[in-house]
Design an enzyme around this catalytic site. Structure first.
Site, PDB file in Angstrom:
ATOM      1  N   HIS A  22      40.902  39.906  37.933  1.00  0.00           N
ATOM      2  CA  HIS A  22      40.731  39.016  36.783  1.00  0.00           C
ATOM      3  C   HIS A  22      41.009  37.560  37.162  1.00  0.00           C
ATOM      4  CE1 HIS A  22      40.796  38.100  32.420  1.00  0.00           C
ATOM      5  NE2 HIS A  22      41.680  37.180  32.769  1.00  0.00           N
ATOM      6  N   GLU A  23      42.136  37.345  37.803  1.00  0.00           N
ATOM      7  CA  GLU A  23      42.507  35.962  38.159  1.00  0.00           C
ATOM      8  C   GLU A  23      41.589  35.395  39.244  1.00  0.00           C
ATOM      9  OE1 GLU A  23      44.423  34.383  36.308  1.00  0.00           O
ATOM     10  OE2 GLU A  23      45.209  36.095  35.204  1.00  0.00           O
ATOM     11  N   HIS A  26      38.637  33.705  37.582  1.00  0.00           N
ATOM     12  CA  HIS A  26      38.946  32.325  37.172  1.00  0.00           C
ATOM     13  C   HIS A  26      38.974  31.398  38.388  1.00  0.00           C
ATOM     14  CE1 HIS A  26      39.793  33.516  33.111  1.00  0.00           C
ATOM     15  NE2 HIS A  26      40.895  34.193  33.410  1.00  0.00           N
TER      16      HIS A  26
END
Length: 450
Positions: A22-23, A26
């Site tokens: 997920h990170e 980003h």
């Protein structure tokens, strides 16, 4: 104790993988948009490992493995040096900021696709959705389903295994009726069976969507015969032995193990007269089930396991494909799972699905440990499922989540100016309160299931 530690370890590994994915979403898009990333952290709190990359980003693994974050240069919280404006998140266009924020959830969806792709490359052992038994008076019985029928479709959805049947049934909760396409073993054509499901509900802690309709899947045959007796349990105290065949309990003749289990569960602390066949002899016994309470409901148990005859190989299938086919099936599986999750959230909001179905970290940890027990294929499936859910939850329009930021940016794109800080602050407080409320329900459900 070992099982708890195994579950915790599997949970930490699963969560760390999904948070990192997920990170990274980003992080990757932020870098492509020219934003300076100061820190990429897996976990919170004190760092147990850190490294400064050549790109100027500090990579950190922290003590508390319950999340992570990407810290980007932002003029709203950082003092920018001359020339750094072009690297600051808040100085990028609203569309660039939306892409950076949306990249986390979409990275989770891509990870799920890749996990399913690898699963189908390895091969997923499954069981054909063949009806074993139909409970009298059930929804399935009223629809004239019969043992031996294979469920090849639910509505317009083709089904190859019981998982596919389960997902298709969940999507139709709240409807008044559904159509099953079934075929007998000796025929090559399907017939339709209409099921009336108005008011259909079930407790996922006690039964599956399939069994709640009165369908007992054809599986390993559970015989009314004792295979194992737990030391110092009620069964051993009553004199039960491995190899005993159960004949009668009270005034009820035992033809299926389920009948024995049902009587035992309904009679905690009560004396039950049991007849068993041991060799050529009929042996009478007195059985007193012990008590246990789950979710306020007390039931009996005796500490005994039945003899199980494995399912014949003709009913087993292996879902395995080449690289391109596996990728296609992985994409379909991911898309179906995303649709099902949004569908269930809608039913949750609409009251069709109870809040009791929400699960928190304890249930997830148990799921991680159980799937890891079964091997890589099942653990990958678990990771894909949680990854999709993590991506969707982060798209909720709550200001503390990615979805809330996207709403603010969308408003900014329409109005031509950012949402006021006061409005954002109020939104963050409301979003945090809603999230804490939902997490509280999920944790409560977890503890009641223990």
């Amino acid at each position: 104790m070992g099982g708890v530690l195994w579950n915790i370890g599997a949970f930490i590994i699963a969560l760390s993988i999904l948070v990192a994915v997920h990170e990274f979403g980003h992080f990757w898009v932020a870098r492509r948009c020219g934003v300076k990333v100061e820190r990429f952290s897996i976990g919170f709190g004190r760092a147990i490992w850190r490294r400064l990359g050549k790109d100027g980003t500090e990579y950190v693994v922290a003590m508390i493995p319950l999340g992570g974050y990407v810290k980007m240069l932002d003029g709203r919280v950082d003092e920018l040096q001359p020339g750094e404006e072009r690297q600051a998140f808040n100085h990028k266009s609203v569309w660039a900021r939306m892409a950076i924020v949306a990249a986390g959830p979409f990275a989770n969806f891509i990870f799920a696709l890749l996990a399913f792709w690898l699963m189908f490359m390895i091969g997923v052992p499954s069981v054909k959705p063949v009806v074993g038994e139909v409970r009298p008076g059930s929804i399935a019985a009223e629809a004239r389903l019969e043992p031996g029928m294979e469920i090849v479709g639910v509505g317009e959805t083709a089904t190859r295994d019981w998982e596919g049947v389960t997902y298709a049934l969940l999507e139709r909760m709240g409807e008044s009726s559904l159509t099953l396409q079934v075929q007998q073993k000796e025929t090559q054509y399907a017939v339709s069976r209409e099921l009336s499901i108005a008011g259909w509900r079930f407790d996922p802690d006690k039964e599956s969507p399939v069994t709640s309709l009165g369908i007992i899947p054809l599986g390993a045959q559970v015989l009314p015969e004792v295979a194992m007796v737990v030391p110092k349990g009620a069964a051993e105290q009553a004199g039960l032995q491995a190899g005993d065949k159960l004949l009668r309990i009270g005034d009820q003749t035992i033809t299926h193990w389920e009948e024995f289990a049902r009587v035992v569960q309904s009679a905690p602390g009560q004396s039950l007269v049991l007849e068993v066949q041991r060799g050529d002899a009929i042996v009478p016994l007195t059985l007193v089930p012990q008590s246990r309470t789950t979710k306020g409901v007390t039931s009996g148990y005796v500490g005994v396991a039945p003899k199980v005859v494995p399912l014949p190989d003709e009913y087993r299938i292996l879902l395995q494909y080449g690289p391109l086919q596996a990728l296609w099936h992985g994409a379909l599986k991911t898309w179906d799972l995303i649709g099902l999750t949004f569908n269930m959230i809608g039913k949750l909001i609409g009251g069709i699905v109870s809040l009791d179905n929400l699960s928190g970290p304890i249930s997830i940890a148990k799921g991680a440990g159980s799937s890891a027990d079964y091997g890589l294929v099942y653990f990958l499936g678990f990771l894909a499922l949680i990854s999709v859910n993590l991506g969707i939850i982060n798209l909720f329009p709550l200001p503390v989540l990615d979805g809330g930021h996207l709403v603010y940016f969308l408003i900014e794109a329409v109005r031509g100016r950012p949402v006021s800080e006061r409005t954002q602050e109020i939104g963050f407080k409301i979003g945090a309160a809603v999230l804490v409320f939902l997490m509280g329900i999920a944790l409560f459900n977890d503890f009641t299931r223990l």
